[in-house]
Design a protein around this motif. Structure first.
Motif, PDB file in Angstrom:
ATOM      1  N   GLU A  25      71.960  67.362 100.344  1.00  0.00           N
ATOM      2  CA  GLU A  25      71.876  68.806 100.117  1.00  0.00           C
ATOM      3  C   GLU A  25      72.951  69.289  99.143  1.00  0.00           C
ATOM      4  OE1 GLU A  25      71.959  70.330 104.113  1.00  0.00           O
ATOM      5  OE2 GLU A  25      69.763  70.271 104.266  1.00  0.00           O
ATOM      6  N   LYS A  26      74.134  68.684  99.216  1.00  0.00           N
ATOM      7  CA  LYS A  26      75.208  69.042  98.280  1.00  0.00           C
ATOM      8  C   LYS A  26      74.794  68.695  96.847  1.00  0.00           C
ATOM      9  CE  LYS A  26      80.083  68.264  97.358  1.00  0.00           C
ATOM     10  NZ  LYS A  26      81.291  67.537  97.743  1.00  0.00           N
ATOM     11  N   ALA A  27      74.195  67.525  96.660  1.00  0.00           N
ATOM     12  CA  ALA A  27      73.735  67.118  95.332  1.00  0.00           C
ATOM     13  C   ALA A  27      72.619  68.028  94.836  1.00  0.00           C
ATOM     14  CB  ALA A  27      73.253  65.672  95.364  1.00  0.00           C
ATOM     15  N   ILE A  28      71.716  68.429  95.733  1.00  0.00           N
ATOM     16  CA  ILE A  28      70.625  69.327  95.354  1.00  0.00           C
ATOM     17  C   ILE A  28      71.179  70.692  94.950  1.00  0.00           C
ATOM     18  CG2 ILE A  28      68.611  70.565  96.230  1.00  0.00           C
ATOM     19  CD1 ILE A  28      67.917  68.006  97.822  1.00  0.00           C
ATOM     20  N   ASP A  29      72.190  71.178  95.665  1.00  0.00           N
ATOM     21  CA  ASP A  29      72.824  72.442  95.271  1.00  0.00           C
ATOM     22  C   ASP A  29      73.454  72.331  93.884  1.00  0.00           C
ATOM     23  OD1 ASP A  29      72.110  73.947  97.456  1.00  0.00           O
ATOM     24  OD2 ASP A  29      73.975  73.546  98.562  1.00  0.00           O
ATOM     25  N   GLU A  52      74.264  57.889  95.690  1.00  0.00           N
ATOM     26  CA  GLU A  52      74.468  56.576  96.288  1.00  0.00           C
ATOM     27  C   GLU A  52      73.203  55.747  96.131  1.00  0.00           C
ATOM     28  OE1 GLU A  52      76.048  57.115 100.198  1.00  0.00           O
ATOM     29  OE2 GLU A  52      77.572  58.481  99.467  1.00  0.00           O
ATOM     30  N   HIS A  53      72.551  55.345  97.231  1.00  0.00           N
ATOM     31  CA  HIS A  53      71.335  54.542  97.082  1.00  0.00           C
ATOM     32  C   HIS A  53      70.063  55.374  97.270  1.00  0.00           C
ATOM     33  CE1 HIS A  53      72.024  54.274 101.443  1.00  0.00           C
ATOM     34  NE2 HIS A  53      70.728  54.090 101.534  1.00  0.00           N
ATOM     35  N   TYR A  54      70.189  56.692  97.149  1.00  0.00           N
ATOM     36  CA  TYR A  54      69.034  57.581  97.226  1.00  0.00           C
ATOM     37  C   TYR A  54      68.709  58.127  95.842  1.00  0.00           C
ATOM     38  CZ  TYR A  54      69.649  57.569 102.238  1.00  0.00           C
ATOM     39  OH  TYR A  54      69.761  57.161 103.536  1.00  0.00           O
ATOM     40  N   ARG A  55      67.436  58.475  95.659  1.00  0.00           N
ATOM     41  CA  ARG A  55      66.996  59.108  94.420  1.00  0.00           C
ATOM     42  C   ARG A  55      66.228  60.365  94.782  1.00  0.00           C
ATOM     43  NH1 ARG A  55      70.050  55.739  93.462  1.00  0.00           N
ATOM     44  NH2 ARG A  55      69.952  54.063  91.935  1.00  0.00           N
ATOM     45  N   ILE A  56      66.464  61.432  94.033  1.00  0.00           N
ATOM     46  CA  ILE A  56      65.778  62.701  94.239  1.00  0.00           C
ATOM     47  C   ILE A  56      64.984  62.997  92.978  1.00  0.00           C
ATOM     48  CG2 ILE A  56      66.052  65.166  94.640  1.00  0.00           C
ATOM     49  CD1 ILE A  56      68.733  64.475  96.002  1.00  0.00           C
ATOM     50  N   GLY A  57      63.674  63.169  93.132  1.00  0.00           N
ATOM     51  CA  GLY A  57      62.821  63.506  92.001  1.00  0.00           C
ATOM     52  C   GLY A  57      62.551  65.005  92.004  1.00  0.00           C
ATOM     53  N   PHE A  58      62.696  65.627  90.841  1.00  0.00           N
ATOM     54  CA  PHE A  58      62.490  67.077  90.761  1.00  0.00           C
ATOM     55  C   PHE A  58      61.929  67.453  89.402  1.00  0.00           C
ATOM     56  CE2 PHE A  58      66.746  66.214  89.234  1.00  0.00           C
ATOM     57  CZ  PHE A  58      66.915  67.074  88.169  1.00  0.00           C
ATOM     58  N   SER A  59      61.329  68.631  89.357  1.00  0.00           N
ATOM     59  CA  SER A  59      60.839  69.179  88.102  1.00  0.00           C
ATOM     60  C   SER A  59      61.519  70.525  87.873  1.00  0.00           C
ATOM     61  CB  SER A  59      59.317  69.333  88.127  1.00  0.00           C
ATOM     62  OG  SER A  59      58.921  70.172  89.185  1.00  0.00           O
TER      63      SER A  59
END
Length: 82
Positions: A25-29, A52-59
């Protein structure tokens, strides 16, 4: 910029532990200022950010000032689902 979530990211954030949820959530903010390790995903209209070892896909919808978080997965599964 306003941040909105698709169905999958909402469900994923409910499943992960509180510590991981907080980091994601901090990274998304941080996306509001477009900070972090952001790259365009080839062959799609999506961008990704690494946590870290997660990836967030966004448009990004520039006209409406919206960032839509479309996918959150561990690194090994992320590119299979995109």
């Amino acid at each position: 910029m306003q941040i909105e979530y698709d169905k999958q990211p909402k469900k994923y954030l409910k499943k992960v532990d509180a510590n991981t949820r907080s980091r994601i959530e901090k990274a998304i903010d941080g996306l509001k200022e477009l900070e972090g390790d952001i790259q365009k995903i080839k062959g799609t209209d999506l961008y990704r950010i690494k946590i870290e070892h997660y990836r967030i896909g966004f448009s990004i919808d520039i006209n409406n000032n919206i960032i839509l978080v479309e996918a959150i997965h561990p690194r090994g599964e992320f590119y299979k689902h995109i």
